[in-house]
Design an enzyme around this catalytic site. Structure first.
Site, PDB file in Angstrom:
ATOM      1  N   HIS A 281      -4.619  -1.549  12.308  1.00  0.00           N
ATOM      2  CA  HIS A 281      -4.339  -0.166  12.852  1.00  0.00           C
ATOM      3  C   HIS A 281      -3.518  -0.451  14.302  1.00  0.00           C
ATOM      4  O   HIS A 281      -4.359  -0.356  15.332  1.00  0.00           O
ATOM      5  CB  HIS A 281      -5.529   0.593  13.092  1.00  0.00           C
TER       6      HIS A 281
ATOM      7  N   GLU B 117      -2.030   1.408  15.980  1.00  0.00           N
ATOM      8  CA  GLU B 117      -1.847   2.561  16.577  1.00  0.00           C
ATOM      9  C   GLU B 117      -3.201   2.751  17.613  1.00  0.00           C
ATOM     10  O   GLU B 117      -3.315   3.386  18.209  1.00  0.00           O
ATOM     11  CB  GLU B 117      -1.717   3.776  15.981  1.00  0.00           C
TER      12      GLU B 117
ATOM     13  N   CYS C 115      -2.862   0.552   6.902  1.00  0.00           N
ATOM     14  CA  CYS C 115      -4.061   0.698   6.184  1.00  0.00           C
ATOM     15  C   CYS C 115      -4.061   1.513   4.867  1.00  0.00           C
ATOM     16  O   CYS C 115      -3.392   1.142   3.911  1.00  0.00           O
ATOM     17  CB  CYS C 115      -5.218   1.033   7.064  1.00  0.00           C
TER      18      CYS C 115
END
Ligand code: GLN
Length: 199
Positions: free
Chosen positions: A177, A179, A82
């Protein structure tokens, strides 16, 4: 037995902890990078999501911007999510005045291309290089990759054709994202590049 090289997470702003956890769970030794000395101690760097204009500003204040550029030039593996992808892009559209990126990825990205915070969305994303199942991808005011230069390659696009993951040599960037969703394959890909580069 070979020791695994330490990897860094740029810890100026953004979702540092989430990346640290994924990398640690994958067995990596993680250094939170806030100083040039910490940068020197790592063999790869993750640039988290957050706010690219803030990461830009803080990286200059902390005297990390030029050292990061130099490491990128000599092939350090870097994974940006991002805002991190924005920091890796050679050209940034809709940046704030004076905003700079580290560069390295031969792409043009457009900030906030998917609209505002409340237009955040999640989708199942096919990433052929990562195989099955598709990636559960969360988009939070992410950038889109507008132009992919000759040196970069597309890793994933939305069904409408908008490019949202790119790679080039040891650089990797995603508009979303991984993660945040327990997705570890992009981080594994990054750690493979780190191991290869260090060998
Ligand atoms: N909109 C942010 C920027 O331009 C990126 C958002 C994010 O990293 N989740 O930096």
């Amino acid at each position: 037995m070979a020791t695994t090289p330490a990897v860094g997470v740029l810890a100026l702003q953004g979702d540092v902890r989430e990346h640290q956890k994924v990398l640690t769970d994958l067995g990596a030794e993680v250094v939170l990078v806030r100083t040039p000395a910490q940068l020197e101690a790592v063999s790869g760097l993750v640039i988290p999501g957050g706010e690219s204009s803030v990461i830009d500003k803080l990286s200059r204040i902390f005297e990390l911007a030029d050292p990061i550029r130099q490491r990128i030039e000599v092939g350090m593996p870097v994974f940006g999510t991002c805002a991190g992808l924005i920091m890796l892009a050679d050209t940034v559209l809709d940046a704030i005045e004076g905003q700079r990126s580290f560069g390295g990825l031969d792409v043009t990205v457009r900030r906030n291309a998917f609209g505002s915070q409340n237009q955040s969305f999640e989708t199942q994303l096919e990433v052929p290089e990562l195989g099955e199942p598709p990636v559960h991808a969360t988009f939070i005011r992410g950038p889109v990759v507008d132009t992919v230069g000759a040196r970069a390659r597309v890793m994933a696009s939305l069904p409408d054709g908008r490019v949202v993951a790119v790679a080039q040599g040891n650089l990797l960037g995603t508009s979303f994202h991984p993660e945040m969703n327990g997705e570890t394959r992009f981080h594994s890909y990054f750690l493979d590049r780190v191991a290869e580069h260090a060998a």
